[in-house]
Design a protein around this motif. Structure first.
Motif, PDB file in Angstrom:
ATOM      1  N   ASP A  78       0.760  -1.273   0.188  1.00  0.00           N
ATOM      2  CA  ASP A  78       0.013   0.069  -0.004  1.00  0.00           C
ATOM      3  C   ASP A  78       1.174   1.187  -0.013  1.00  0.00           C
ATOM      4  N   ASN A  79       0.620   2.276  -0.755  1.00  0.00           N
ATOM      5  CA  ASN A  79       1.473   3.349  -1.262  1.00  0.00           C
ATOM      6  C   ASN A  79       1.419   4.185   0.323  1.00  0.00           C
ATOM      7  N   ASP A  80       0.331   4.095   1.095  1.00  0.00           N
ATOM      8  CA  ASP A  80       0.150   4.761   2.573  1.00  0.00           C
ATOM      9  C   ASP A  80       1.378   4.379   3.470  1.00  0.00           C
ATOM     10  N   GLN A  81       1.916   2.952   3.188  1.00  0.00           N
ATOM     11  CA  GLN A  81       2.987   2.494   4.029  1.00  0.00           C
ATOM     12  C   GLN A  81       4.249   3.572   3.709  1.00  0.00           C
ATOM     13  N   ILE A  82       4.596   3.686   2.733  1.00  0.00           N
ATOM     14  CA  ILE A  82       5.970   4.452   2.446  1.00  0.00           C
ATOM     15  C   ILE A  82       5.339   6.061   2.937  1.00  0.00           C
ATOM     16  N   ASN A  83       4.562   6.617   2.412  1.00  0.00           N
ATOM     17  CA  ASN A  83       3.984   7.892   3.030  1.00  0.00           C
ATOM     18  C   ASN A  83       4.166   7.849   4.630  1.00  0.00           C
ATOM     19  N   ALA A  84       3.679   6.894   5.430  1.00  0.00           N
ATOM     20  CA  ALA A  84       3.779   6.902   6.682  1.00  0.00           C
ATOM     21  C   ALA A  84       5.025   6.725   7.172  1.00  0.00           C
ATOM     22  N   LEU A  85       5.937   6.075   6.560  1.00  0.00           N
ATOM     23  CA  LEU A  85       7.196   5.941   7.106  1.00  0.00           C
ATOM     24  C   LEU A  85       8.218   7.214   6.879  1.00  0.00           C
ATOM     25  N   VAL A  86       8.451   7.704   5.767  1.00  0.00           N
ATOM     26  CA  VAL A  86       9.291   8.835   5.136  1.00  0.00           C
ATOM     27  C   VAL A  86       8.410  10.024   4.366  1.00  0.00           C
ATOM     28  N   GLY A  87       7.294  10.090   4.372  1.00  0.00           N
ATOM     29  CA  GLY A  87       6.489  11.020   3.649  1.00  0.00           C
ATOM     30  C   GLY A  87       6.814  10.884   2.132  1.00  0.00           C
ATOM     31  N   GLU A  88       7.820  11.305   1.640  1.00  0.00           N
ATOM     32  CA  GLU A  88       8.117  11.376   0.130  1.00  0.00           C
ATOM     33  C   GLU A  88       9.556  10.505   0.138  1.00  0.00           C
ATOM     34  N   ILE A  89       9.627   9.863  -0.858  1.00  0.00           N
ATOM     35  CA  ILE A  89      10.820   9.222  -1.119  1.00  0.00           C
ATOM     36  C   ILE A  89      11.828  10.154  -1.497  1.00  0.00           C
ATOM     37  N   GLU A  90      11.472  11.474  -2.013  1.00  0.00           N
ATOM     38  CA  GLU A  90      12.653  12.444  -2.276  1.00  0.00           C
ATOM     39  C   GLU A  90      13.169  12.961  -0.965  1.00  0.00           C
ATOM     40  N   CYS A  91      12.763  12.720   0.041  1.00  0.00           N
ATOM     41  CA  CYS A  91      13.415  13.164   1.183  1.00  0.00           C
ATOM     42  C   CYS A  91      14.963  13.025   1.586  1.00  0.00           C
ATOM     43  N   PHE A  92      15.456  11.968   0.897  1.00  0.00           N
ATOM     44  CA  PHE A  92      16.550  11.744   0.949  1.00  0.00           C
ATOM     45  C   PHE A  92      17.602  12.525   0.111  1.00  0.00           C
ATOM     46  N   GLY A  93      19.058  12.629   0.392  1.00  0.00           N
ATOM     47  CA  GLY A  93      19.714  13.540  -0.315  1.00  0.00           C
ATOM     48  C   GLY A  93      20.124  13.217  -1.692  1.00  0.00           C
ATOM     49  N   SER A  94      20.844  14.288  -2.587  1.00  0.00           N
ATOM     50  CA  SER A  94      21.104  14.080  -3.833  1.00  0.00           C
ATOM     51  C   SER A  94      21.942  12.557  -4.214  1.00  0.00           C
ATOM     52  N   GLY A  95      21.708  11.897  -5.146  1.00  0.00           N
ATOM     53  CA  GLY A  95      22.338  10.808  -5.390  1.00  0.00           C
ATOM     54  C   GLY A  95      21.906   9.597  -4.794  1.00  0.00           C
ATOM     55  N   SER A  96      20.737   9.584  -3.848  1.00  0.00           N
ATOM     56  CA  SER A  96      20.057   8.418  -3.083  1.00  0.00           C
ATOM     57  C   SER A  96      19.459   7.645  -4.197  1.00  0.00           C
ATOM     58  N   LYS A  97      19.331   6.289  -3.730  1.00  0.00           N
ATOM     59  CA  LYS A  97      18.478   5.154  -4.365  1.00  0.00           C
ATOM     60  C   LYS A  97      17.458   4.760  -3.328  1.00  0.00           C
ATOM     61  N   VAL A  98      16.204   4.624  -3.924  1.00  0.00           N
ATOM     62  CA  VAL A  98      15.192   3.743  -3.202  1.00  0.00           C
ATOM     63  C   VAL A  98      14.683   2.838  -4.171  1.00  0.00           C
ATOM     64  N   ILE A  99      14.601   1.650  -3.438  1.00  0.00           N
ATOM     65  CA  ILE A  99      14.203   0.567  -4.325  1.00  0.00           C
ATOM     66  C   ILE A  99      12.902  -0.026  -3.215  1.00  0.00           C
ATOM     67  N   ILE A 100      11.989  -0.279  -4.258  1.00  0.00           N
ATOM     68  CA  ILE A 100      10.678  -0.718  -3.509  1.00  0.00           C
ATOM     69  C   ILE A 100      10.444  -2.251  -4.006  1.00  0.00           C
ATOM     70  N   THR A 101      10.070  -3.167  -3.239  1.00  0.00           N
ATOM     71  CA  THR A 101       9.542  -4.433  -3.638  1.00  0.00           C
ATOM     72  C   THR A 101       8.126  -4.644  -3.231  1.00  0.00           C
ATOM     73  N   THR A 102       7.442  -5.150  -4.259  1.00  0.00           N
ATOM     74  CA  THR A 102       5.979  -5.124  -4.122  1.00  0.00           C
ATOM     75  C   THR A 102       5.248  -6.087  -5.101  1.00  0.00           C
ATOM     76  N   ARG A 103       4.176  -6.588  -4.860  1.00  0.00           N
ATOM     77  CA  ARG A 103       3.472  -7.483  -5.692  1.00  0.00           C
ATOM     78  C   ARG A 103       2.491  -6.532  -6.565  1.00  0.00           C
ATOM     79  N   TYR A 104       2.229  -5.213  -6.212  1.00  0.00           N
ATOM     80  CA  TYR A 104       1.383  -4.442  -6.681  1.00  0.00           C
ATOM     81  C   TYR A 104       1.866  -3.374  -7.534  1.00  0.00           C
ATOM     82  N   LYS A 105       1.444  -3.486  -9.002  1.00  0.00           N
ATOM     83  CA  LYS A 105       2.284  -2.379  -9.814  1.00  0.00           C
ATOM     84  C   LYS A 105       1.808  -0.849  -9.265  1.00  0.00           C
TER      85      LYS A 105
END
Length: 265
Positions: A78-105
């Protein structure tokens, strides 16, 4: 696959965190707050007191906004899980990489990810290697077993979980007749009925092993292994039992010594 990628590329980042089992954690009291704490500790090596999810998000944004980090959100449904954790995945510094594993496109679409990798079934060679590793502790089977190992690998449909579990089940089966019997059972089960294939391994457990497995599956997932042993030891020989279940790939131990298992089991 995500763990392998993490291990391979983490060295080029200032820090990283592999947040395992986001879906399950989100169901537990303070589960997401605990993941926020883990994220900060993994990267900064500091303990933080986080009173609630909002404070955790603000702290993550403040402390990690200038750091080049690698973060993996594992098993998000559920997208809300990431929002609840960090808000937006862009919150990390420049050059950061975020990988999401999920069964739901749709989870990935809503996060506007740069690329989507769809996990493919293992090919015959990869399946043979994985099954052999779990059954024999090496990439190739011993003489006389090659044809049977190939046939069993094909019968699993290239599903890594089935290969791991069946490999663990077959690890103490040294006679060809035992492998042939397993193959005949697999041939009778359609590929889409993966739970029935996994049940072959469960059915092979003795009474106490089944009791320990069911205790873990129903009550002890996410619990520290030593504490789980303490709880069960009065009634069951859990230390040996858990060790046997791990060997058979029915139970796993997380990086922080907690009991886990695949949710298909």
């Amino acid at each position: 696959i995500a763990k392998a990628v993490y291990s391979r590329i983490i060295r080029i980042f200032e820090g990283g965190s592999f947040l395992e089992g986001v879906r399950e954690a989100s169901k537990k009291h303070n589960g997401l707050v605990n993941l926020q704490h883990q994220l900060l500790f993994d990267i900064l090596k500091e303990d933080f007191l986080i009173s609630n999810g909002s404070d955790g998000k603000a702290l993550i944004k403040r402390r990690l906004c200038a750091k080049k980090v690698l973060v993996i959100f594992d098993d998000v449904d559920d997208n809300d899980q990431i929002n609840a954790l960090v808000g937006e995945i862009e919150c990390f510094g420049s050059g950061s990489k975020v990988i999401i594993t999920t069964r739901y496109k749709h989870v990935l679409n809503r996060q506007k990810v740069d690329a989507i990798y769809k996990h493919k079934e293992l090919d015959t060679h990869q399946s043979l290697q994985l099954l052999s590793n779990h059954a024999f502790g090496k990439d190739q089977p011993p003489n006389g077993f090659l044809h049977l190992v190939k046939s069993i690998a094909l019968a699993t449909g290239g599903l890594p979980l089935a290969l791991e579990v069946l490999g663990g089940y077959l690890s103490d089966k040294k006679e060809l007749v035992e492998w042939k019997s397993t193959l005949e059972k697999l041939k009778k089960i359609p590929n889409e009925k993966i739970q029935e294939k996994l049940k072959i391994s469960y059915d092979s457990l003795d009474y106490l092993e089944k009791e320990i497995f069911l205790n873990i599956a129903c009550f002890l997932i996410g619990m520290d292994k030593e504490y789980a042993n303490y709880i069960m030891e009065g009634q069951l020989n859990s230390i040996i039992g858990i060790k046997d279940l791990i060997q058979k790939s029915l139970v796993k131990i997380s990086y922080d010594n907690k009991l886990t298992m695949h949710d298909l089991l």
